[in-house]
Design an enzyme around this catalytic site. Sequence first.
Site, PDB file in Angstrom:
ATOM      1  N   ASN A 129     -39.807 -25.834   2.889  1.00 45.52           N
ATOM      2  CA  ASN A 129     -39.578 -24.941   4.022  1.00 45.52           C
ATOM      3  C   ASN A 129     -38.137 -24.434   4.025  1.00 45.52           C
ATOM      4  OD1 ASN A 129     -39.301 -23.608   6.414  1.00 45.52           O
ATOM      5  ND2 ASN A 129     -40.195 -25.219   7.684  1.00 45.52           N
ATOM      6  N   HIS A 184     -39.077 -15.720  22.416  1.00 42.21           N
ATOM      7  CA  HIS A 184     -39.909 -15.565  21.215  1.00 42.21           C
ATOM      8  C   HIS A 184     -39.303 -16.329  20.032  1.00 42.21           C
ATOM      9  CE1 HIS A 184     -42.162 -13.027  18.092  1.00 42.21           C
ATOM     10  NE2 HIS A 184     -43.049 -13.740  18.739  1.00 42.21           N
ATOM     11  N   ALA A 217     -41.886 -14.635   9.742  1.00 46.53           N
ATOM     12  CA  ALA A 217     -42.042 -16.075   9.512  1.00 46.53           C
ATOM     13  C   ALA A 217     -43.381 -16.613  10.013  1.00 46.53           C
ATOM     14  CB  ALA A 217     -40.884 -16.823  10.177  1.00 46.53           C
ATOM     15  N   LEU A 218     -43.905 -16.005  11.076  1.00 47.40           N
ATOM     16  CA  LEU A 218     -45.190 -16.491  11.599  1.00 47.40           C
ATOM     17  C   LEU A 218     -46.330 -16.280  10.622  1.00 47.40           C
ATOM     18  CD1 LEU A 218     -45.216 -15.580  15.399  1.00 47.40           C
ATOM     19  CD2 LEU A 218     -44.941 -17.832  14.353  1.00 47.40           C
ATOM     20  N   CYS A 249     -36.086 -15.952   7.767  1.00 47.20           N
ATOM     21  CA  CYS A 249     -34.900 -16.082   8.623  1.00 47.20           C
ATOM     22  C   CYS A 249     -35.260 -15.651  10.025  1.00 47.20           C
ATOM     23  CB  CYS A 249     -33.771 -15.212   8.078  1.00 47.20           C
ATOM     24  SG  CYS A 249     -32.273 -15.305   9.065  1.00 47.20           S
TER      25      CYS A 249
END
Length: 180
Positions: A116, A91, A59-60, A83
């Site tokens: 999003n 984290h 996701a980052l 997800c």
Amino acid sequence: MATREEAGGLALPAFDPAPRVLVVIAPYYDGIAAGQLAGARAVLQAAGAEVEEIRVPGALEIPPAIRLAADSGRFDAYVALGCVIRGETTHYETVCEESARGITLLGIGRGLCIGNGILTCETLAQAEERADPARQDKGGGAAAAALHLAALARRFGPGPGPLRGEDEIFVAATGLSRTA
Ligand SMILES: Nc1c(NC[C@H](O)[C@H](O)[C@H](O)CO)[nH]c(=O)[nH]c1=O
Ligand SMILES: CC(=O)[C@@H](O)COP(=O)(O)O
């Protein structure tokens, strides 16, 4: 199966020409990703969109991938799918908060039309419920959100412009002054 009516009772906007949509997915959990993609694809098909899909590790990486794609000028909208499930450390907070912040900064700072659909869950069961197109269909919802923003962009302006207010975005993202 998606119809022209989706969550919230909003009808999908009509487009002419078809919107060009990039789906950026972080398939960190394969089964979850499959449901998210199925839901998003159904909505985009219902809207007649031209769709391209890319995958990133997590996701980052979704916000920077969208930023890189936006430089091409090829897309009207972006759907972010991923997800994040809490583990043992903090984290989880970083991944959730920074992926969401990156998407928000791109939407506000560069005028990108981004839905999003990154799930942030405590358990896999929560993610399964939300990824399933037959249940909460969050992937479809993210695709619909991106399309609604794209329709507004066509209504209000020429499309994504140059990055505006980079100093403001830098400060918002880091809390630091450019002169620091
Ligand atoms: N724990 C999860 C991650 N972590 C990986 C990060 O997103 C990123 O890829 C890594 O820190 C390298 O930059 N990503 C998810 O999408 N979901 C998770 O549950
Ligand atoms: C959301 C995460 O980054 C998480 O899955 C990583 O697990 P852990 O906190 O146990 O390292």
